[in-house]
Design a protein around this motif. Structure first.
Motif, mmCIF file in Angstrom:
data_model
loop_
_atom_site.group_PDB
_atom_site.id
_atom_site.type_symbol
_atom_site.label_atom_id
_atom_site.label_comp_id
_atom_site.label_asym_id
_atom_site.label_seq_id
_atom_site.Cartn_x
_atom_site.Cartn_y
_atom_site.Cartn_z
ATOM 1 N N UNK A 56 33.522 -20.814 48.373
ATOM 2 C CA UNK A 56 34.515 -19.748 48.175
ATOM 3 C C UNK A 56 34.321 -18.946 46.886
ATOM 4 N N UNK A 57 33.711 -19.585 45.868
ATOM 5 C CA UNK A 57 33.534 -18.882 44.595
ATOM 6 C C UNK A 57 32.215 -18.122 44.521
ATOM 7 N N UNK A 58 31.431 -18.102 45.592
ATOM 8 C CA UNK A 58 30.119 -17.469 45.563
ATOM 9 C C UNK A 58 30.239 -15.959 45.391
ATOM 10 N N UNK A 59 29.188 -15.364 44.873
ATOM 11 C CA UNK A 59 29.059 -13.905 44.809
ATOM 12 C C UNK A 59 28.673 -13.453 46.221
ATOM 13 N N UNK A 60 29.651 -13.102 47.019
ATOM 14 C CA UNK A 60 29.421 -12.852 48.438
ATOM 15 C C UNK A 60 28.421 -11.720 48.690
ATOM 16 N N UNK A 61 28.532 -10.559 48.032
ATOM 17 C CA UNK A 61 27.544 -9.503 48.300
ATOM 18 C C UNK A 61 26.105 -9.941 48.030
ATOM 19 N N UNK A 62 25.896 -10.648 46.917
ATOM 20 C CA UNK A 62 24.542 -11.119 46.627
ATOM 21 C C UNK A 62 24.108 -12.206 47.605
ATOM 22 N N UNK A 63 25.034 -13.069 47.999
ATOM 23 C CA UNK A 63 24.712 -14.092 48.987
ATOM 24 C C UNK A 63 24.322 -13.457 50.316
ATOM 25 N N UNK A 64 25.045 -12.429 50.715
ATOM 26 C CA UNK A 64 24.740 -11.736 51.972
ATOM 27 C C UNK A 64 23.354 -11.112 51.910
ATOM 28 N N UNK A 65 23.034 -10.464 50.806
ATOM 29 C CA UNK A 65 21.706 -9.867 50.663
ATOM 30 C C UNK A 65 20.618 -10.929 50.768
ATOM 31 N N UNK A 66 20.838 -12.060 50.113
ATOM 32 C CA UNK A 66 19.851 -13.134 50.154
ATOM 33 C C UNK A 66 19.715 -13.696 51.567
ATOM 34 N N UNK A 67 20.830 -13.850 52.257
ATOM 35 C CA UNK A 67 20.802 -14.391 53.607
ATOM 36 C C UNK A 67 20.104 -13.454 54.582
ATOM 37 N N UNK A 68 20.241 -12.167 54.381
ATOM 38 C CA UNK A 68 19.584 -11.204 55.261
ATOM 39 C C UNK A 68 18.070 -11.421 55.263
#
Length: 502
Positions: free
Chosen positions: A261-273
């Motif tokens: 829940x505390x993750x940097x979601x935008x950066x996590x999404x970019x990495x996951x892509x």
């Protein structure tokens, strides 16, 4: 009249030679057209390669490690000089975009560079006066003829995980690359000859199960490395071991990315892509599953992924504007589409459907757009099995411990990662998760060349991981020598107790 396709043979004893009465088409995945034919080695062809490797072994083993290392240094330069050519071959036969082909090649070059440190890596250990006037030392000696069987998804990089370290340790090598995209591995072997590798030290045989079984059963082959699916890895390991060989077999994966829940979601999404859809998902370290802790986290991740997927461009890997190319073969394309169909039947929510995509001018290519599932659950086929395609599933859990229990219960343990700002959570996850390679805010935790690559559980058969320090141990055997020179003219009595330094 159908034009005759160029034929790909084998490299044996430093010469390109034909071999085998059977052949197979090599397709360009971007168009679906067969552009080459590769000859499939029969038993006699593989045995000829083994004989050449065995004949080259004594002189190569006796070559000083410094001279062997210099060949690797020369090869590194040649690989860099021929990068465009090699990347074009990879993209033409695998389908990945050129930028991804270059990334693969660069990782392979790093392994060649590590192999060039042979003089340091092969230094033994010495102890003086372990007993009265007794010295002892250990050294690493070559095994003999070794072999590697490599997959289609990294036709340059994975062979460079294997044979450079094997030959720099003094062994000779037989490479059996994937028959789906064989050209780049063969071209690298030609460059190795140009770099100064003597004929017969490295041989390349293209083939299928007949070639593999010959390598597995021939007593002249002392060790075999393999990268591929788990069922084949298990077969390679059990068959090779039963024939007295040292075997290292890297299998499949189902890598989970935990998003806290505390993750940097935008950066996590970019990495996951990139981790999910790079190379069309055809990576053993790809992320096919996101485990989101909390519904709010899952909602944010799914929304972010949906937005980013809409920006992606799918097309031939030769077009610089494309983010993702085609799947490698028609059969694999149909298999991955079948997994998407199965996910829908099992009740997962298909948020983004990449089926049915058409690329203008490339209608015969094996294109599947990025697919995104939500509400994937353990027990579903799409959760359990390695899809090896551009299919990402989101699993919802309530706690980190629930996520870890889920990952630990899976049969594969190749790679995993966690996205968080909490150092305590990251440390707990890294220390306790039952997976061989772990990333913290790093979605593809592939070790660099001077560490070693390998998973746990059914992702690896054998004790030693691939490349890096473990490769030195895999491709050598330790010999320990204990030496004493008694003083001249001194007669010593017999000692019947077990020798010790007391």
């Amino acid at each position: 009249m159908t034009p005759t396709l160029p034929t790909i043979g084998h490299l044996i004893g430093g010469q390109t030679v034909p071999g085998g009465s059977r052949s197979a088409d090599v397709f360009n995945p971007a168009t679906g057209a067969a552009e080459k034919r590769v000859q499939l080695a029969d038993k006699l062809t593989v045995e000829a390669a083994i004989a050449n490797a065995q004949a080259a072994y004594p002189a190569w083993r006796a070559t000083p490690p410094l001279k062997r290392a210099r060949v690797m240094s020369n090869l590194k330069v040649l690989l860099e000089q021929h990068a465009d050519e090699l990347c074009a071959l990879v993209t033409a036969e695998h389908g990945k975009v050129l930028a991804d082909s270059l990334g693969e090649l660069q990782r392979g070059i790093e392994n060649v560079e590590y192999a060039s440190y042979a003089t340091e890596l092969l230094k033994g250990e010495h102890s003086k006066n372990v007993g009265p006037n007794i010295d002892s030392w250990s050294e690493f000696q070559a095994l003999g003829v070794t072999a590697g069987i490599t997959p289609f998804n990294f036709p340059v990089m994975v062979p460079l995980w294997m044979w450079p370290m094997a030959v720099v340790c003094g062994n000779t090598f037989i490479l059996k690359p994937s028959e789906r995209d064989p050209s780049s591995a063969l071209r690298v072997a030609e460059l190795a000859l140009q770099a100064g590798l003597p004929p017969g030290v490295l041989n390349v045989v293209n083939g299928d199960k007949e070639a593999v079984d010959t390598l597995l059963t021939d007593p002249r082959v002392k060790a075999i490395s393999f990268v591929g699916s788990t069922p084949i890895a298990e077969y390679i390991y059990s068959t090779g071991c039963s024939h007295g060989k040292r075997v290292q077999a890297l299998g499949g994966a189902k890598n989970h990315a935990v998003v806290m829940p505390d993750a940097d979601i935008p950066n996590a999404v970019s990495a996951l892509m990139g981790a999910a859809y790079g190379s069309c998902g055809e990576r053993c370290m790809a992320i096919p599953l996101v485990v989101a802790v909390g519904d709010a986290t899952a909602d944010a991740v799914v929304a972010g992924l949906k937005t980013e997927i809409a920006k992606m461009k799918v097309g031939p890997g030769t077009q610089a504007s494309c983010d993702m190319g085609p799947l490698v073969t028609k059969a694999h394309f149909e298999k991955v589409v079948g997994y998407v169909d199965q996910g829908v039947k099992e009740g997962a929510t298909l948020v983004v459907d990449g089926r049915g995509i058409q690329i203008a001018g490339f209608e015969g290519g094996y294109y599947l757009g990025p697919c995104l599932f939500d509400n994937v659950k353990p027990g579903m086929v799409t959760y359990q099995e390695e899809i090896f395609g551009p299919v990402l599933g989101v699993v919802r859990v309530k706690t980190l411990q629930e996520a870890m229990d889920m990952i630990d219960a899976h049969e594969y343990g190749n790679g995993t990662c966690i996205f968080t700002r909490d150092g305590e959570a990251a440390r707990y996850f890294s220390d306790n998760i039952l997976v061989g390679m772990v990333g913290v805010n790093v979605p593809l935790p592939v070790p660099v060349a001077y560490h070693s690559f390998g998973g746990w559980k059914r992702s690896l058969f054998g004790d030693l991981h691939g490349y890096g320090p473990d490769a030195v141990r895999f491709y050598t055997k330790r010999k320990t020598i204990t030496q004493r020179w008694p003083s001249a003219g001194v007669r010593e009595g017999a000692v019947f107790s077990f020798p010790s330094s007391r």
